[in-house]
Design a protein around this motif. Structure first.
Motif, short mmCIF file in Angstrom:
data_model
loop_
_atom_site.label_atom_id
_atom_site.label_comp_id
_atom_site.label_asym_id
_atom_site.label_seq_id
_atom_site.Cartn_x
_atom_site.Cartn_y
_atom_site.Cartn_z
N LYS A 59 -6.56 -64.65 54.70
CA LYS A 59 -6.40 -64.03 56.03
C LYS A 59 -4.92 -63.73 56.26
O LYS A 59 -4.06 -64.48 55.80
N ILE A 60 -4.65 -62.68 57.01
CA ILE A 60 -3.30 -62.42 57.51
C ILE A 60 -3.37 -62.49 59.03
O ILE A 60 -4.05 -61.68 59.67
N LEU A 61 -2.72 -63.50 59.60
CA LEU A 61 -2.77 -63.73 61.05
C LEU A 61 -1.48 -63.25 61.73
O LEU A 61 -0.40 -63.38 61.16
N LYS A 62 -1.66 -62.72 62.94
CA LYS A 62 -0.50 -62.35 63.75
C LYS A 62 -0.43 -63.33 64.93
O LYS A 62 -1.21 -63.23 65.88
N PRO A 63 0.48 -64.31 64.87
CA PRO A 63 0.54 -65.32 65.94
C PRO A 63 0.90 -64.70 67.30
O PRO A 63 1.78 -63.84 67.38
N LEU A 64 0.21 -65.16 68.34
CA LEU A 64 0.53 -64.72 69.71
C LEU A 64 1.37 -65.76 70.43
O LEU A 64 2.42 -65.46 70.97
N LYS A 65 0.87 -67.00 70.46
CA LYS A 65 1.59 -68.06 71.20
C LYS A 65 1.29 -69.42 70.61
O LYS A 65 0.23 -69.64 70.02
N THR A 66 2.24 -70.34 70.82
CA THR A 66 2.04 -71.74 70.44
C THR A 66 2.15 -72.59 71.70
O THR A 66 3.07 -72.40 72.49
N PHE A 67 1.19 -73.48 71.88
CA PHE A 67 1.18 -74.35 73.06
C PHE A 67 1.09 -75.81 72.62
O PHE A 67 0.55 -76.11 71.56
N THR A 68 1.57 -76.71 73.49
CA THR A 68 1.28 -78.13 73.33
C THR A 68 0.17 -78.45 74.31
O THR A 68 0.30 -78.19 75.52
#
Length: 388
Positions: A59-68
């Protein structure tokens, strides 16, 4: 116009270095190896290129956001805080794939359900309508990865896993995954500089991947569709430029690629798949029992294959693996032979010394990719090799 952005390529255990090398050679920036993944940066055209040209990416993913996040409610809020109208319309369909590790979240289906509710509720509140879920052919595929309390939300630019190349319409009882086949070939050092044989070729996957590597043909050329083709910013003209550029890098191949299989039905399927991949001019397949064959040419031979494991095909392991060793030793001088097996016990019966052993997984089965050097040369050298 959007410039470079971060991406994440997912792969299989043991292929991280291979994928990092592929991405660097294609022109990726900021390449960093993770666990079963490689992060990198590039522009939209490069995202298209990575999907089309990476042999070891799933897969090739395009990250949107990282949350805790600490619980399901925090997950719901995190997903809902993203403006999904930027990426899909209310009449589009979507699917969510969740992978989780750690103690806080234990059920990936529940995580996917909670995230789905957040997307649906956002649209319902803003438009009075809701988008539908389509697990098979969604307009937008959303990837959620939670490790302990860290949640990464990405768009999946590939859609269906990249191992589904599009050439394999006919399969036998235990086909090897295309990405696994390509990775094994690359770890085995196959570059198209000699003759190649898969003596237990099944539905022909290893042969097709070997021919594509030898000729530098993009592995996903035969795919009908990628996930990004449903995105709002899909640029078919840019994709055509990327594809054309990749096709110009195809090279000539001056050796032979051959496959044997004992089963007539497997030979038939393999020939059909080779034809689908438009590689019939490079690959010859015939019905033969490997144990009754010998090397056809004097020159060096590269062999990579996937023998039956006894997992899904019933065979008597001990004599079978002993036969592999005997056939290689007696009939295949000057051969670099590699095979992958999850039946680790059976390797003891081959009766030859491995010069390399690489740990991989075939699905959930722990496996080894093993190498045997079968030397040409004098009887003395031969006996020394057997004694080792």
């Amino acid at each position: 116009m959007e410039g470079n952005f971060k991406m994440l390529a997912k792969t299989m255990f043991g292929f991280e270095e291979l994928l990092a090398r592929e991405l660097r050679e294609l022109g990726a920036g900021d390449v960093e190896i993770g666990t079963r993944s490689v992060s990198f940066s590039g522009d939209k055209g490069f995202m298209y290129k990575a999907n089309l040209c990476c042999r070891t990416a799933i897969k090739i993913l395009k990250p949107l956001k990282t949350f805790t996040i600490k619980d399901e409610d925090a997950l719901y809020d995190a997903v809902k805080s993203i403006d999904w109208s930027q990426y899909m319309r209310v009449n589009d369909t979507f699917a969510i794939n969740a992978t989780i590790s750690g103690e806080e979240f234990t059920h990936s289906l529940f995580v996917a359900q909670k995230a789905k509710d957040a997307v649906v509720d956002q649209f319902r509140e803003n438009t009075g309508e809701r988008p539908d879920v389509d697990l098979k052919f969604p307009s937008l595929s959303i990837d959620i990865h939670i490790r302990n309390n860290t949640c990464n939300i990405s768009l999946d630019s590939s859609g269906v896993s990249l191992h589904q190349r599009g050439y394999r319409l006919a399969t036998n009882i235990a086909p090897i995954n295309e990405v696994l086949a390509a990775g094994c070939l690359m770890l085995a050092g196959w570059k198209g500089h000699s003759d190649f044989l898969d003596p237990m070729c099944g539905s022909g996957t290893m042969l097709i991947e070997a021919a594509m590597i030898a000729c530098n043909i993009p592995p996903n050329l035969n795919r009908k569709q990628f996930g990004f083709e449903n995105w709002h910013d899909w640029d078919p003209d840019l994709f055509d430029v990327i594809e054309e550029s990749a096709l110009k890098k195809i090279r000539e191949f001056h050796f032979t690629i051959s496959g044997y299989d004992k089963a007539p039905s497997a030979v038939e399927k393999a020939i059909e798949n080779v034809k689908n991949a438009e590689l019939s001019e490079f690959i010859t397949i015939k019905q033969a029992d490997f144990f009754n064959t010998e090397k056809e040419k004097e020159r060096h031979l590269h062999m990579v294959f996937n023998p039956p494991y006894g997992e899904r095909l019933e065979i008597d392991m001990e004599p079978f693996y002993k036969n592999i060793g005997d056939t290689l030793k007696q009939n295949y001088k000057d051969t670099e032979a590699w095979f992958i097996t999850s039946n680790l016990e059976s390797l003891k019966h081959v009766g030859l010394r491995t010069s390399r052993k690489i740990k991989l997984y075939n699905g959930s089965l722990e496996s080894r990719l093993v190498k045997y050097d079968i030397y040409a040369g004098s009887k003395k050298a031969k006996f020394q090799n057997e004694a080792e």
